[in-house]
Enzyme design. Sequence first.
Site: not given
Ligand code: APR
Length: 168
Positions: A9, A23, A31-33, A122, A125
């Site tokens: 994490d 975003n 997700g990570v956000d 990317s 999501v």
């Molecule tokens: N630590 C590390 N990596 C993580 C974590 C975490 N706690 N949570 C998720 N991930 C990974 C996911 O498994 C993926 O491989 O981060 C990578 C990016 O995934 P997303 O978080 O979905 O980001 P993204 O694909 O860039 O989409 C961005 O998602 O959360 C929303 O606000 C965000 O609208 C934006 C979109």
Amino acid sequence: MALELIETDITLLAVDAIVNAANESLLGGGGVDGAIHRRAGTALLAACRALPEVAPGVRCPTGDARITPGFALPARFVIHTVGPVWHGGSREEPERLAACYRNVLKLAEAQGVASIAFPAISAGVYGYPADAAARVAVNTVREAPWRPDRVLFCTFGPAMTQAYDRLL
Ligand code: APR
């Protein structure tokens, strides 16, 4: 220094900066956000909301980056970037994703960041295929004119870990 791979994490990493896959509103998400905002606390949302909009509802255009403090996170800074949504590869997704890594490194250099952790921008999501996303990440960081002493690619599941492992 060699590029490192770690499956954990990202909010737990005590590095100078962690990168947020945000975003364009910079007002949080899933997700990570979502994980970063949860651990950083509401001060992070306030700091993001204080950043100027460059277009209605847009604080950080796709491919660009913004830096804030990390607040309750172990990391000193969060560098927010917005990756492209995957539309099949016909809308300059690779170039726009590469711009994320380049612009994050520019802000990191300006801030004197010595250690940084990137999530797989990317690849969640936004639907970017794992191997292609990892390739853009590793190639762009490798080719960058400057990078922190320590660069970690932080994955959150075996599929993404294997994708980076094949490249590192
Ligand atoms: N630590 C590390 N990596 C993580 C974590 C975490 N706690 N949570 C998720 N991930 C990974 C996911 O498994 C993926 O491989 O981060 C990578 C990016 O995934 P997303 O978080 O979905 O980001 P993204 O694909 O860039 O989409 C961005 O998602 O959360 C929303 O606000 C965000 O609208 C934006 C979109």
